[in-house]
Design a protein around this motif. Structure first.
Motif, PDB file in Angstrom:
ATOM      1  N   TYR A  34       9.431 -46.733  30.970  1.00 41.72           N
ATOM      2  CA  TYR A  34      10.092 -45.464  30.678  1.00 41.72           C
ATOM      3  C   TYR A  34      10.934 -45.151  31.905  1.00 41.72           C
ATOM      4  N   ARG A  45      17.287 -40.558  29.575  1.00 37.45           N
ATOM      5  CA  ARG A  45      15.899 -41.014  29.411  1.00 37.45           C
ATOM      6  C   ARG A  45      15.878 -42.125  28.369  1.00 37.45           C
ATOM      7  N   GLU A  54      14.068 -42.568  33.750  1.00 38.58           N
ATOM      8  CA  GLU A  54      14.894 -41.373  33.804  1.00 38.58           C
ATOM      9  C   GLU A  54      15.930 -41.594  34.901  1.00 38.58           C
ATOM     10  N   ARG A  91       5.791 -39.839  29.343  1.00 36.44           N
ATOM     11  CA  ARG A  91       6.202 -38.600  30.028  1.00 36.44           C
ATOM     12  C   ARG A  91       5.053 -37.972  30.803  1.00 36.44           C
TER      13      ARG A  91
END
Length: 172
Positions: free
Chosen positions: A44, A112, A46, A11
């Protein structure tokens, strides 16, 4: 490995924003190499509501695992559709169209998730919705990657256009 980190908070990394058409888009970052992992790919992701991070596809070599960190969506897997939410873990093993997969955000907030994948040096990826395939392999001596995206049809014979093979070669 001087840039290797023992801990990464995805993040806090710079995410790359992208979109393609009305269905595909998101923000993501790959960070397995930062952890010193050469055999695992980790990203990761989103994905905004109503979007997907990739087309429906399957890998012939690489396994993938998805961990839903926040949000909800629909997981297309083979011929099925499954509702997923925060905390769910999804598997996408290597195989044929029966293991094709796609994650679509059906919620009202960003979806996410983490993706962990085995990193095959070579892989074939099929796209059942569009009839395409991708062949990809790493070039060890020269670096870089060879990548070819093509349609599955029309196919050609193994011996087609090879010098001395005759007009209609048979067999492989």
């Amino acid at each position: 490995m001087s840039d290797m980190k023992p801990v990464v908070d995805p993040r806090r990394l710079d995410l790359t924003a992208w979109e393609h058409g009305s269905l595909y888009g998101g923000r993501d970052v790959s960070f397995g190499a930062m952890l010193g992992l050469e055999a695992l790919g980790i990203s990761y992701n989103e994905v905004p509501p109503g979007r997907s991070g990739c087309p429906f596809h399957n890998h012939h070599v690489e396994d993938e695992l998805f961990v839903i960190l926040e949000g909800e969506g629909e997981y297309r897997f083979g011929e099925g559709r499954h509702q997923v939410r925060t905390g769910d873990v999804l598997g996408a093993p290597a195989g044929g169209p029966e293991t094709a997969h796609q994650l679509i955000n059906t919620g009202t907030r960003p979806l996410r998730y983490l993706v962990v994948s085995s990193m095959g040096n070579t892989d074939i990826c099929e796209y059942p919705d569009s009839g395409k395939f991708q062949a990809r392999t790493k070039r060890h001596r020269t670096g870089g990657t060879f990548r070819m995206m093509h349609r599955q049809t029309p196919s050609v014979d193994y011996w087609a256009d090879e010098p001395g093979a005759g007009e209609t070669g048979a067999g492989d």
